[in-house]
Design an enzyme around this catalytic site. Sequence first.
Site, PDB file in Angstrom:
ATOM      1  N   ASP A  97      -3.976   0.783  -0.467  1.00  0.00           N
ATOM      2  CA  ASP A  97      -4.455  -0.339   0.342  1.00  0.00           C
ATOM      3  C   ASP A  97      -3.254  -1.075   0.912  1.00  0.00           C
ATOM      4  O   ASP A  97      -2.174  -1.085   0.311  1.00  0.00           O
ATOM      5  CB  ASP A  97      -5.284  -1.303  -0.504  1.00  0.00           C
ATOM      6  CG  ASP A  97      -6.619  -0.714  -0.938  1.00  0.00           C
ATOM      7  OD1 ASP A  97      -7.159   0.141  -0.210  1.00  0.00           O
ATOM      8  OD2 ASP A  97      -7.124  -1.124  -1.998  1.00  0.00           O
TER       9      ASP A  97
ATOM     10  N   ASP B  24     -11.685   1.750   4.174  1.00  0.00           N
ATOM     11  CA  ASP B  24     -12.600   0.709   3.714  1.00  0.00           C
ATOM     12  C   ASP B  24     -13.270   0.022   4.900  1.00  0.00           C
ATOM     13  O   ASP B  24     -14.471  -0.266   4.869  1.00  0.00           O
ATOM     14  CB  ASP B  24     -11.862  -0.343   2.879  1.00  0.00           C
ATOM     15  CG  ASP B  24     -11.267   0.199   1.601  1.00  0.00           C
ATOM     16  OD1 ASP B  24     -11.756   1.237   1.100  1.00  0.00           O
ATOM     17  OD2 ASP B  24     -10.305  -0.414   1.102  1.00  0.00           O
TER      18      ASP B  24
END
Length: 187
Positions: free
Chosen positions: A134, A153
């Site tokens: 991330d 995401d």
Amino acid sequence: MKGSLRSPAAWACLLTPLLAGLAFDLWSKHAAFTRLVVGSGLDGQGRYQVISVEYDFIPGFLRFYAHVNYGAVFGIGQGQRPLFLLVSLLAIGLLGYLFARSGNQRFYQILLGILFGGVLGNLYDRMVFGYVRDMIFAFPDWQIFPWIFNIADSMLCTGVGGMFIYSLFKREAPADEPATDTAPKSD
């Protein structure tokens, strides 16, 4: 059912967002972890962690920061990699089934492609690295959204939101029934 499987237009609607999104996701993760990670090591549980510099792309609104996530969305289920791998494989099966049944619903096929790309982006990370990479931190100074996420995401959230909105406005096609004459007969 097989109409979408034989339709070049259906495949284009599915594969364009899937491949573009997957490529952008994997490229952005590689770029972020190449440029932002300044160190790494193991945490108290023996899991790989990174030390990252922060880069304010739009100060106060968008910051890049490399982070490893052993869980799912919003960090839930830390350390449940086998479960997430299974869920990803089931999602791929479901998306394939939905595509096969999608007929001429081009917007729906685009949404399926977005979802497919998101699933594959995070599945790749889990299979290759054992965690998801991330790097996007939105509104960091406002503490509105405290989670760090990635392009995959974003694709998953966009796809699910799009599916919800699509389901609200989609009109059901009339059932395939034999035509009957319901007009009154004159004598």
